[in-house]
Design a protein around this motif. Structure first.
Motif, PDB file in Angstrom:
ATOM      1  N   ILE A 152      53.142 -55.156 -10.751  1.00  0.00           N
ATOM      2  CA  ILE A 152      53.763 -54.105 -11.563  1.00  0.00           C
ATOM      3  C   ILE A 152      53.035 -52.780 -11.341  1.00  0.00           C
ATOM      4  N   PHE A 153      51.717 -52.822 -11.369  1.00  0.00           N
ATOM      5  CA  PHE A 153      50.938 -51.596 -11.175  1.00  0.00           C
ATOM      6  C   PHE A 153      51.184 -50.995  -9.787  1.00  0.00           C
ATOM      7  N   ASN A 154      51.204 -51.833  -8.776  1.00  0.00           N
ATOM      8  CA  ASN A 154      51.425 -51.329  -7.406  1.00  0.00           C
ATOM      9  C   ASN A 154      52.802 -50.690  -7.262  1.00  0.00           C
ATOM     10  N   ALA A 155      53.809 -51.298  -7.885  1.00  0.00           N
ATOM     11  CA  ALA A 155      55.159 -50.742  -7.810  1.00  0.00           C
ATOM     12  C   ALA A 155      55.246 -49.410  -8.548  1.00  0.00           C
ATOM     13  N   LEU A 156      54.576 -49.323  -9.686  1.00  0.00           N
ATOM     14  CA  LEU A 156      54.541 -48.068 -10.426  1.00  0.00           C
ATOM     15  C   LEU A 156      53.802 -46.991  -9.639  1.00  0.00           C
ATOM     16  N   SER A 157      52.722 -47.383  -8.970  1.00  0.00           N
ATOM     17  CA  SER A 157      51.954 -46.435  -8.168  1.00  0.00           C
ATOM     18  C   SER A 157      52.804 -45.842  -7.056  1.00  0.00           C
ATOM     19  N   ALA A 158      53.717 -46.649  -6.532  1.00  0.00           N
ATOM     20  CA  ALA A 158      54.618 -46.185  -5.474  1.00  0.00           C
ATOM     21  C   ALA A 158      55.806 -45.414  -6.031  1.00  0.00           C
ATOM     22  N   ARG A 159      55.887 -45.325  -7.367  1.00  0.00           N
ATOM     23  CA  ARG A 159      57.029 -44.685  -8.039  1.00  0.00           C
ATOM     24  C   ARG A 159      58.355 -45.283  -7.570  1.00  0.00           C
ATOM     25  N   ASP A 160      58.329 -46.592  -7.349  1.00  0.00           N
ATOM     26  CA  ASP A 160      59.514 -47.310  -6.867  1.00  0.00           C
ATOM     27  C   ASP A 160      60.176 -48.006  -8.057  1.00  0.00           C
ATOM     28  N   ALA A 161      61.282 -47.459  -8.538  1.00  0.00           N
ATOM     29  CA  ALA A 161      61.928 -47.985  -9.734  1.00  0.00           C
ATOM     30  C   ALA A 161      62.457 -49.404  -9.531  1.00  0.00           C
ATOM     31  N   ALA A 162      63.110 -49.647  -8.380  1.00  0.00           N
ATOM     32  CA  ALA A 162      63.695 -50.968  -8.125  1.00  0.00           C
ATOM     33  C   ALA A 162      62.611 -52.038  -8.030  1.00  0.00           C
ATOM     34  N   LEU A 193      65.621 -58.677 -21.186  1.00  0.00           N
ATOM     35  CA  LEU A 193      66.693 -57.696 -21.005  1.00  0.00           C
ATOM     36  C   LEU A 193      66.164 -56.259 -20.996  1.00  0.00           C
ATOM     37  N   LEU A 194      65.155 -55.991 -21.828  1.00  0.00           N
ATOM     38  CA  LEU A 194      64.703 -54.613 -22.013  1.00  0.00           C
ATOM     39  C   LEU A 194      63.537 -54.192 -21.112  1.00  0.00           C
ATOM     40  N   GLU A 195      62.534 -55.063 -20.978  1.00  0.00           N
ATOM     41  CA  GLU A 195      61.286 -54.622 -20.342  1.00  0.00           C
ATOM     42  C   GLU A 195      61.430 -54.264 -18.861  1.00  0.00           C
ATOM     43  N   PRO A 196      62.154 -55.045 -18.053  1.00  0.00           N
ATOM     44  CA  PRO A 196      62.289 -54.648 -16.646  1.00  0.00           C
ATOM     45  C   PRO A 196      62.948 -53.280 -16.473  1.00  0.00           C
ATOM     46  N   MET A 197      63.990 -53.009 -17.238  1.00  0.00           N
ATOM     47  CA  MET A 197      64.655 -51.714 -17.157  1.00  0.00           C
ATOM     48  C   MET A 197      63.731 -50.601 -17.625  1.00  0.00           C
ATOM     49  N   ALA A 198      62.954 -50.875 -18.656  1.00  0.00           N
ATOM     50  CA  ALA A 198      62.003 -49.880 -19.152  1.00  0.00           C
ATOM     51  C   ALA A 198      60.927 -49.597 -18.101  1.00  0.00           C
ATOM     52  N   THR A 199      60.487 -50.633 -17.407  1.00  0.00           N
ATOM     53  CA  THR A 199      59.471 -50.449 -16.368  1.00  0.00           C
ATOM     54  C   THR A 199      60.026 -49.636 -15.207  1.00  0.00           C
ATOM     55  N   ALA A 200      61.292 -49.865 -14.869  1.00  0.00           N
ATOM     56  CA  ALA A 200      61.937 -49.063 -13.826  1.00  0.00           C
ATOM     57  C   ALA A 200      61.994 -47.595 -14.236  1.00  0.00           C
ATOM     58  N   LEU A 201      62.325 -47.351 -15.491  1.00  0.00           N
ATOM     59  CA  LEU A 201      62.377 -45.972 -15.990  1.00  0.00           C
ATOM     60  C   LEU A 201      60.992 -45.339 -15.957  1.00  0.00           C
ATOM     61  N   ALA A 231      51.007 -49.021 -22.251  1.00  0.00           N
ATOM     62  CA  ALA A 231      50.861 -47.845 -21.390  1.00  0.00           C
ATOM     63  C   ALA A 231      52.048 -47.709 -20.437  1.00  0.00           C
ATOM     64  N   VAL A 232      52.540 -48.837 -19.938  1.00  0.00           N
ATOM     65  CA  VAL A 232      53.704 -48.800 -19.034  1.00  0.00           C
ATOM     66  C   VAL A 232      54.915 -48.241 -19.770  1.00  0.00           C
ATOM     67  N   ILE A 233      55.210 -48.813 -20.935  1.00  0.00           N
ATOM     68  CA  ILE A 233      56.406 -48.382 -21.664  1.00  0.00           C
ATOM     69  C   ILE A 233      56.230 -46.965 -22.215  1.00  0.00           C
ATOM     70  N   SER A 234      55.005 -46.591 -22.575  1.00  0.00           N
ATOM     71  CA  SER A 234      54.748 -45.219 -23.037  1.00  0.00           C
ATOM     72  C   SER A 234      55.140 -44.197 -21.984  1.00  0.00           C
ATOM     73  N   ALA A 235      55.011 -44.589 -20.713  1.00  0.00           N
ATOM     74  CA  ALA A 235      55.320 -43.674 -19.617  1.00  0.00           C
ATOM     75  C   ALA A 235      56.805 -43.318 -19.562  1.00  0.00           C
ATOM     76  N   THR A 236      57.653 -44.086 -20.266  1.00  0.00           N
ATOM     77  CA  THR A 236      59.075 -43.726 -20.308  1.00  0.00           C
ATOM     78  C   THR A 236      59.301 -42.495 -21.181  1.00  0.00           C
ATOM     79  N   GLY A 237      58.370 -42.249 -22.108  1.00  0.00           N
ATOM     80  CA  GLY A 237      58.549 -41.150 -23.047  1.00  0.00           C
ATOM     81  C   GLY A 237      59.548 -41.471 -24.145  1.00  0.00           C
ATOM     82  N   ASN A 238      59.956 -42.741 -24.225  1.00  0.00           N
ATOM     83  CA  ASN A 238      60.966 -43.164 -25.200  1.00  0.00           C
ATOM     84  C   ASN A 238      60.272 -43.941 -26.320  1.00  0.00           C
ATOM     85  N   GLU A 239      60.061 -43.280 -27.454  1.00  0.00           N
ATOM     86  CA  GLU A 239      59.309 -43.883 -28.546  1.00  0.00           C
ATOM     87  C   GLU A 239      60.038 -45.074 -29.165  1.00  0.00           C
TER      88      GLU A 239
END
Length: 233
Positions: free
Chosen positions: A195-205, A101-109, A149-157
């Motif tokens: 996951i890394f490739n999608a983050l590199s593209a800054r594509d939230a969906a 429930l949490l991790e996919p949304m966090a990765t999008a953020l 590192a992925v979740i840290s990028a949200t800035g949400n501790e």
């Protein structure tokens, strides 16, 4: 509610209202007890309980202080609780559901906030995982660092602390050991690459979809493994 619980709640209320802000020093025990209308024994027990919960810090020879109250401090016991649940199949399934429930949304953020330096850190851990395809200990360490590192990028501790806590180092190692033994580690590495490739593209969906696939596959593997263990018993 026991008398000790009531005493704990009274001190918490002082903290909530700002009468005892983060970093402040509590009055000496006799004064605190008198202020709250408690016996010294009840005040002492309440302080001990709140120290265990990391709300208070007892400094020998100095006094008792309110901690920083940062989420990483207050929630750090979650990981220890998760480690204690390793033998409870129902609890493990529940934890995986929470992660799904949490991790996919966090990765999008994260995709909307991630910096180049943070991407570079994620890539370093991905490369380390590729080099350690059959080393469960290294895979586990860099997998944990990758997701941190992925979740840290949200800035949400708070989000970071929650997800780290429910992932569980022992559970993660258990999954990797099974993946390596069944020669399925390559597929899981590919999920991390997606996951890394999608983050590199800054594509939230796309980041959300890649993370959901990864967590869902891990959950499916765990459910299968737990069913096999139940059947063996």
């Amino acid at each position: 509610m026991s008398l000790t619980d009531k005493a704990i709640e009274q001190i918490r209320e002082l903290i909530r209202t700002g009468a005892l802000p983060p970093g402040s020093k509590l009055p000496p025990e006799p004064d605190l007890a008198a202020q709250l209308g408690l016996s010294r024994n009840l005040a002492r027990e309440a302080v001990k309980a709140l120290a265990v919960a990391r709300v208070l810090e007892v400094r020998r020879g100095d006094g008792t202080y309110v901690t920083s109250l940062q989420p990483s401090l207050l929630l750090e016991g979650l990981g220890g609780a998760v480690e204690l649940l390793q033998g409870d199949a129902v609890a493990l399934r529940d934890l995986m559901e929470v992660r799904r429930l949490l991790e996919p949304m966090a990765t999008a953020l994260a995709a909307t906030r991630i910096s180049d330096d943070q991407l570079a850190e994620i890539e370093r851990h991905l490369n380390a995982m590729r080099e350690a395809r059959d080393d469960v200990e290294q895979l586990n360490a860099h997998d944990a660092a990758f997701h941190r590192a992925v979740i840290s990028a949200t800035g949400n501790e708070t989000l970071l602390t929650l997800l780290e806590g429910i992932s569980g180092r022992t559970l993660r190692a258990r999954v990797w050991r099974g993946l390596v033994d069944s020669r399925a580690a390559g597929r899981t590495l590919a999920e991390h690459e997606a996951i890394f490739n999608a983050l590199s593209a800054r594509d939230a969906a796309l980041s959300q979809a890649a993370a959901l696939l990864h967590v869902s596959n891990t959950e499916q593997w765990l459910r299968k493994h737990l069913r096999a263990g139940d059947a063996a018993r």
